[in-house]
Design a protein around this motif. Structure first.
Motif, PDB file in Angstrom:
ATOM      1  N   ALA A  70      39.215  20.844  48.113  1.00  0.00           N
ATOM      2  CA  ALA A  70      38.947  19.422  47.914  1.00  0.00           C
ATOM      3  C   ALA A  70      39.665  18.549  48.920  1.00  0.00           C
ATOM      4  O   ALA A  70      39.228  17.423  49.224  1.00  0.00           O
ATOM      5  N   GLY A  71      40.755  19.033  49.505  1.00  0.00           N
ATOM      6  CA  GLY A  71      41.482  18.270  50.505  1.00  0.00           C
ATOM      7  C   GLY A  71      41.045  18.538  51.923  1.00  0.00           C
ATOM      8  O   GLY A  71      41.656  18.034  52.866  1.00  0.00           O
ATOM      9  N   GLY A  72      40.018  19.341  52.073  1.00  0.00           N
ATOM     10  CA  GLY A  72      39.515  19.643  53.410  1.00  0.00           C
ATOM     11  C   GLY A  72      40.258  20.768  54.101  1.00  0.00           C
ATOM     12  O   GLY A  72      40.089  20.982  55.309  1.00  0.00           O
ATOM     13  N   ASN A  73      41.077  21.497  53.349  1.00  0.00           N
ATOM     14  CA  ASN A  73      41.834  22.608  53.936  1.00  0.00           C
ATOM     15  C   ASN A  73      41.036  23.903  53.820  1.00  0.00           C
ATOM     16  O   ASN A  73      40.385  24.157  52.792  1.00  0.00           O
ATOM     17  N   PRO A  74      41.076  24.759  54.853  1.00  0.00           N
ATOM     18  CA  PRO A  74      40.341  26.023  54.811  1.00  0.00           C
ATOM     19  C   PRO A  74      40.858  26.932  53.691  1.00  0.00           C
ATOM     20  O   PRO A  74      42.046  26.938  53.380  1.00  0.00           O
ATOM     21  N   ILE A  75      39.936  27.692  53.087  1.00  0.00           N
ATOM     22  CA  ILE A  75      40.282  28.688  52.083  1.00  0.00           C
ATOM     23  C   ILE A  75      39.967  30.054  52.692  1.00  0.00           C
ATOM     24  O   ILE A  75      38.818  30.505  52.655  1.00  0.00           O
ATOM     25  N   PRO A  76      40.924  30.716  53.301  1.00  0.00           N
ATOM     26  CA  PRO A  76      40.645  32.008  53.932  1.00  0.00           C
ATOM     27  C   PRO A  76      40.319  33.071  52.905  1.00  0.00           C
ATOM     28  O   PRO A  76      40.855  33.071  51.791  1.00  0.00           O
ATOM     29  N   GLY A  77      39.406  33.972  53.301  1.00  0.00           N
ATOM     30  CA  GLY A  77      39.066  35.101  52.439  1.00  0.00           C
ATOM     31  C   GLY A  77      38.070  34.811  51.353  1.00  0.00           C
ATOM     32  O   GLY A  77      37.736  35.698  50.560  1.00  0.00           O
ATOM     33  N   ARG A  78      37.594  33.581  51.259  1.00  0.00           N
ATOM     34  CA  ARG A  78      36.627  33.224  50.205  1.00  0.00           C
ATOM     35  C   ARG A  78      35.259  33.807  50.552  1.00  0.00           C
ATOM     36  O   ARG A  78      34.754  33.628  51.665  1.00  0.00           O
ATOM     37  N   ALA A  79      34.646  34.535  49.635  1.00  0.00           N
ATOM     38  CA  ALA A  79      33.341  35.154  49.878  1.00  0.00           C
ATOM     39  C   ALA A  79      32.251  34.092  49.988  1.00  0.00           C
ATOM     40  O   ALA A  79      32.281  33.081  49.283  1.00  0.00           O
TER      41      ALA A  79
END
Length: 312
Positions: A70-79
């Protein structure tokens, strides 16, 4: 706490050491220092780059996909799940590689954590510079052949453009589109003796090939036969080329055109023949039995044929 079933009792010292190292790595990757599972942040946005795609047929492009919180930060490893709404036009691999298959439009969707991004894809055909067209150049009346043509780009690749094929003279050869549940193709049917141009066209580019149509001839089999008075024997008429080679069954014709055979006896007092070629001997002697064409293809056959019959 993350618990691992106790299976080490059945393993040797080396295997137990490896299993312990693997468990430590799993805990470090999936858990915090306290040993509790770490949950992915809630997905706020799925970003696909580029946001729209235009390709020529058979081209490919790798999409870039980022999952953000929600803050625009990348979520690594998300399918991320990827799919196309029209694989015939453009397909996409699990790794984001888009392949253009056919001219038209498609939409590629990317979904993660219930959030979906969509990318419109437009597939265009390359300009046609040449047509590959190799139809038969020689045939006989009554024969039919499937035709194939390919519109090529400047590099000699398939352009994706549809090619239309037509005959310059339908009285000599007729071209039509033949379609089934699984495929479709043009076919040419030879109607009468002569020469005709077959023309393949796409986007103003055309190729012409001359087709020579030779006459089909009749032959009667057997050429000689004998029958006793009161008995019957059947004769058959077949279509042959100039060398006497069998072409097709004259009684059936091809592509829905029926070739009818008219039978005649040279001496009806000695032998009669019916419309199916059955000959009956009436009195001893010899007779000629003739077969001649009639119906739509009749004028295309240049001669009749006969068989010599001996009545005993």
């Amino acid at each position: 706490m993350l618990r691992i079933p106790n299976v080490t009792r059945r393993l040797g010292p080396t295997s137990r050491a490896l299993l312990g190292a693997l468990a430590t790595a799993c805990v470090a990757a999936a858990c915090g220092e306290s040993g509790t599972l770490v949950a992915f942040p809630e997905v706020g946005e799925v970003v696909v780059e580029p946001s729209e795609v235009t390709l020529f047929v058979f081209e490919s492009l790798a999409l870039g996909v980022r999952v953000l919180d929600a803050g625009g930060n990348p979520i690594p490893g998300r399918a991320v799940d990827l799919w196309s709404d029209n694989d015939n036009v453009a397909s996409v691999s699990a790794y984001g590689l888009v392949t253009a298959n056919l001219e038209g439009a498609a939409t590629i969707s990317a979904r993660s954590g219930g959030v979906t991004a969509r990318v419109p894809v437009r597939v265009r055909s390359r300009p046609v510079t040449a047509i590959r067209f190799q139809p038969p150049t020689y045939t006989h009346v009554g024969w039919s052949h499937y035709l194939d043509a390919d519109a090529l780009d400047a590099e000699g690749h398939h352009s994706g453009r549809r090619v239309t094929i037509r005959s310059a003279d339908d009285k000599i050869a007729r071209v039509r589109w033949v379609e089934s549940d699984w495929w479709g193709s043009y076919a040419v049917l030879a109607i009468s003796e002569g020469e005709v141009e077959l023309i393949a066209e796409a986007e103003g580019v055309s190729t012409r090939v001359t087709l020579t149509v030779a006459p089909a001839l009749l032959a009667v089999y057997p050429r000689t036969s004998s029958v006793s008075v009161g008995d019957t024997v059947r004769l058959h008429a077949a279509v042959v080329n100039e060398q006497g080679a069998l072409v097709s069954d004259a009684a059936l014709g091809t592509e829905g055109i029926r070739v009818e055979i008219e039978w005649q006896s040279s001496d009806p007092a000695r032998a009669t023949v019916d419309s199916d070629g059955w000959v009956r001997g009436l009195m001893p002697g010899t007779a000629q039995v003739f077969a001649g064409p009639r119906g739509p293809l009749g004028p295309s056959f240049t001669r009749s044929a006969s068989s010599t019959l001996t009545i005993r």
